[in-house]
Design a protein around this motif. Sequence first.
Motif, PDB file in Angstrom:
ATOM      1  N   TYR A 148       0.821  -1.213   0.000  1.00 51.83           N
ATOM      2  CA  TYR A 148       0.000   0.000   0.000  1.00 51.83           C
ATOM      3  C   TYR A 148       0.855   1.263   0.000  1.00 51.83           C
ATOM      4  CZ  TYR A 148      -3.003  -3.683   1.786  1.00 51.83           C
ATOM      5  OH  TYR A 148      -3.669  -4.864   1.961  1.00 51.83           O
ATOM      6  N   SER A 149       2.142   1.119  -0.300  1.00 51.09           N
ATOM      7  CA  SER A 149       3.029   2.280  -0.219  1.00 51.09           C
ATOM      8  C   SER A 149       2.645   3.359  -1.218  1.00 51.09           C
ATOM      9  CB  SER A 149       4.483   1.840  -0.445  1.00 51.09           C
ATOM     10  OG  SER A 149       4.588   1.199  -1.696  1.00 51.09           O
ATOM     11  N   ALA A 150       2.049   2.960  -2.336  1.00 53.86           N
ATOM     12  CA  ALA A 150       1.667   3.956  -3.331  1.00 53.86           C
ATOM     13  C   ALA A 150       0.231   4.420  -3.152  1.00 53.86           C
ATOM     14  CB  ALA A 150       1.854   3.378  -4.740  1.00 53.86           C
ATOM     15  N   ARG A 151      -0.662   3.483  -2.825  1.00 50.69           N
ATOM     16  CA  ARG A 151      -2.066   3.861  -2.767  1.00 50.69           C
ATOM     17  C   ARG A 151      -2.794   2.947  -1.799  1.00 50.69           C
ATOM     18  NH1 ARG A 151      -4.944   3.620  -8.379  1.00 50.69           N
ATOM     19  NH2 ARG A 151      -4.560   1.408  -8.029  1.00 50.69           N
ATOM     20  N   LEU A 152      -3.686   3.523  -0.986  1.00 46.56           N
ATOM     21  CA  LEU A 152      -4.470   2.721  -0.055  1.00 46.56           C
ATOM     22  C   LEU A 152      -5.534   1.953  -0.817  1.00 46.56           C
ATOM     23  CD1 LEU A 152      -4.949   5.302   2.833  1.00 46.56           C
ATOM     24  CD2 LEU A 152      -3.726   3.118   3.006  1.00 46.56           C
ATOM     25  N   ASP A 164     -10.691  -1.263   5.318  1.00 44.91           N
ATOM     26  CA  ASP A 164     -11.327  -1.246   6.629  1.00 44.91           C
ATOM     27  C   ASP A 164     -10.467  -1.979   7.648  1.00 44.91           C
ATOM     28  OD1 ASP A 164     -13.455   0.179   5.642  1.00 44.91           O
ATOM     29  OD2 ASP A 164     -14.739  -1.570   5.354  1.00 44.91           O
ATOM     30  N   HIS A 165      -9.882  -3.096   7.228  1.00 37.98           N
ATOM     31  CA  HIS A 165      -9.012  -3.850   8.134  1.00 37.98           C
ATOM     32  C   HIS A 165      -7.811  -3.007   8.547  1.00 37.98           C
ATOM     33  CE1 HIS A 165      -6.913  -7.242   9.912  1.00 37.98           C
ATOM     34  NE2 HIS A 165      -5.872  -7.005   9.118  1.00 37.98           N
ATOM     35  N   LEU A 166      -7.213  -2.334   7.576  1.00 36.48           N
ATOM     36  CA  LEU A 166      -6.087  -1.459   7.893  1.00 36.48           C
ATOM     37  C   LEU A 166      -6.506  -0.324   8.826  1.00 36.48           C
ATOM     38  CD1 LEU A 166      -4.096  -0.959   4.560  1.00 36.48           C
ATOM     39  CD2 LEU A 166      -3.220  -1.886   6.709  1.00 36.48           C
ATOM     40  N   MET A 167      -7.708   0.232   8.583  1.00 41.17           N
ATOM     41  CA  MET A 167      -8.213   1.326   9.405  1.00 41.17           C
ATOM     42  C   MET A 167      -8.324   0.892  10.867  1.00 41.17           C
ATOM     43  SD  MET A 167     -11.848   3.320   9.024  1.00 41.17           S
ATOM     44  CE  MET A 167     -11.601   3.606   7.266  1.00 41.17           C
ATOM     45  N   GLN A 202      -6.790  -1.694  12.316  1.00 43.53           N
ATOM     46  CA  GLN A 202      -5.448  -1.956  12.835  1.00 43.53           C
ATOM     47  C   GLN A 202      -4.764  -0.659  13.270  1.00 43.53           C
ATOM     48  OE1 GLN A 202      -3.804  -4.407   9.483  1.00 43.53           O
ATOM     49  NE2 GLN A 202      -2.993  -5.629  11.184  1.00 43.53           N
ATOM     50  N   ALA A 203      -4.827   0.340  12.410  1.00 44.09           N
ATOM     51  CA  ALA A 203      -4.193   1.622  12.714  1.00 44.09           C
ATOM     52  C   ALA A 203      -4.822   2.255  13.948  1.00 44.09           C
ATOM     53  CB  ALA A 203      -4.317   2.565  11.515  1.00 44.09           C
ATOM     54  N   ALA A 204      -6.145   2.195  14.046  1.00 44.50           N
ATOM     55  CA  ALA A 204      -6.838   2.792  15.186  1.00 44.50           C
ATOM     56  C   ALA A 204      -6.471   2.090  16.484  1.00 44.50           C
ATOM     57  CB  ALA A 204      -8.345   2.750  14.971  1.00 44.50           C
ATOM     58  N   LYS A 205      -6.401   0.753  16.463  1.00 43.75           N
ATOM     59  CA  LYS A 205      -6.040   0.017  17.677  1.00 43.75           C
ATOM     60  C   LYS A 205      -4.614   0.358  18.125  1.00 43.75           C
ATOM     61  CE  LYS A 205      -6.955  -4.225  16.485  1.00 43.75           C
ATOM     62  NZ  LYS A 205      -7.113  -5.705  16.613  1.00 43.75           N
ATOM     63  N   LEU A 206      -3.717   0.385  17.166  1.00 39.21           N
ATOM     64  CA  LEU A 206      -2.331   0.690  17.514  1.00 39.21           C
ATOM     65  C   LEU A 206      -2.197   2.105  18.076  1.00 39.21           C
ATOM     66  CD1 LEU A 206      -0.537  -0.896  14.421  1.00 39.21           C
ATOM     67  CD2 LEU A 206      -0.298  -1.654  16.797  1.00 39.21           C
ATOM     68  N   TYR A 207      -2.892   3.054  17.462  1.00 40.15           N
ATOM     69  CA  TYR A 207      -2.741   4.465  17.842  1.00 40.15           C
ATOM     70  C   TYR A 207      -3.492   4.800  19.128  1.00 40.15           C
ATOM     71  CZ  TYR A 207      -2.575   9.558  17.324  1.00 40.15           C
ATOM     72  OH  TYR A 207      -2.358  10.897  17.523  1.00 40.15           O
ATOM     73  N   TYR A 208      -4.754   4.377  19.225  1.00 44.16           N
ATOM     74  CA  TYR A 208      -5.579   4.780  20.363  1.00 44.16           C
ATOM     75  C   TYR A 208      -5.478   3.822  21.552  1.00 44.16           C
ATOM     76  CZ  TYR A 208      -7.766   8.264  17.352  1.00 44.16           C
ATOM     77  OH  TYR A 208      -7.993   9.339  16.526  1.00 44.16           O
ATOM     78  N   ASP A 209      -5.439   2.510  21.296  1.00 46.27           N
ATOM     79  CA  ASP A 209      -5.439   1.548  22.394  1.00 46.27           C
ATOM     80  C   ASP A 209      -4.037   1.201  22.882  1.00 46.27           C
ATOM     81  OD1 ASP A 209      -8.185   1.434  22.324  1.00 46.27           O
ATOM     82  OD2 ASP A 209      -8.278  -0.392  21.112  1.00 46.27           O
ATOM     83  N   LEU A 210      -3.079   1.162  21.962  1.00 44.08           N
ATOM     84  CA  LEU A 210      -1.721   0.750  22.337  1.00 44.08           C
ATOM     85  C   LEU A 210      -0.748   1.919  22.394  1.00 44.08           C
ATOM     86  CD1 LEU A 210      -1.536  -2.567  20.266  1.00 44.08           C
ATOM     87  CD2 LEU A 210      -2.104  -2.264  22.685  1.00 44.08           C
ATOM     88  N   ASP A 211      -1.261   3.151  22.197  1.00 42.23           N
ATOM     89  CA  ASP A 211      -0.467   4.374  22.369  1.00 42.23           C
ATOM     90  C   ASP A 211       0.768   4.439  21.479  1.00 42.23           C
ATOM     91  OD1 ASP A 211      -2.176   5.454  24.338  1.00 42.23           O
ATOM     92  OD2 ASP A 211      -1.201   4.261  25.901  1.00 42.23           O
TER      93      ASP A 211
END
Length: 329
Positions: A7-11, A18-21, A23-32
């Motif tokens: 996905y380096s060029a385009r999401l 949705d899966h990436l979204m 994953q990113a949210a869990k890492l950022y908000y839940d795992l700081d």
Amino acid sequence: MSDRSPYSARLPADESRDHLMIQAAKLYYDLDRTQAQVADELGLTRWQVGRLLAEAKAEGVVRVEIVPRARRATGLEAALQARWNLREALVVPMGGVTDPDMLNEGIAQAAARWLATLTPKPALMGVSWGRTMAALARALPQGWAPGLEVVLLNGAAALTVTDPRSSAVAEAVAQAAGGSATLLPVPAILGQPSTCRALEADPVIARALARGAAAPLLAFSMGGVSHRSALCAQGYLSPAEIDALRAHGAVGDILGHFVDAAGQPVDAALDARTLGLPLHRLPHAEHRLALVAGAEKHAIARAALQAGYVSVLVTDDATAHFLLETPNE
């Protein structure tokens, strides 16, 4: 940045996005994790992570809840700010309380916290007087604005005294701040317009009025058209005169000026005898902090907002609902 990401060029635009979204949210908000760390773990760019997180909030995947330490109805606050173009709104949930003194104490404490955290600290502040403002003065922490000059905005020399604290607001606010007070030792309402004009021309009174007009921070309460009005209690107006003002369309008073639903004076003769900051000067101040609560003040609160007299509103939840539910005129 790793080159392994597909996905380096385009999401992607399918379910994998949705899966990436998530994953990113869990890492950022839940795992700081930081956005840079999330990008590295998922093989994305920081820009892509930021975009996924923004979409997650916009689509409801992530819900951010503001939980203030002090009791605040933040949803109502945001709605009031948007509806009435306010700089700030503070709404205190009162749980159905209708006692005027309890309502005043609740909003006074919220207003005091706002003033105490205001930065930069003000050097000049104008205040009105009355029961609500006396409650504000009591709620302010000691030393909240050292060196502050507090100016009284309208006459406060009472004809009869039921609660001396309600007219000594400027002194009390200045004492709490660690500053000084400039008083306006004249009646709020005079017997003749000529007397009012003569007092306004007096150099001492004119200087106090000029300081109030120059203040970048104004704090004031509002009065309903009732026999409980501070102006009635202080002997300026009789119950019969209050009833007559209501019959002429008055919804309450601001700085002693009785106004209609549009925020305009209803009695030119009475207004000519009222000594203090003119209402048309209010919008010139950077901060116009208004304290108002209770059913009898719903109409005057709306009139003040309608006229643009307020930039920071402190109120109770019932009044907030009223201000959001009634249509603009």
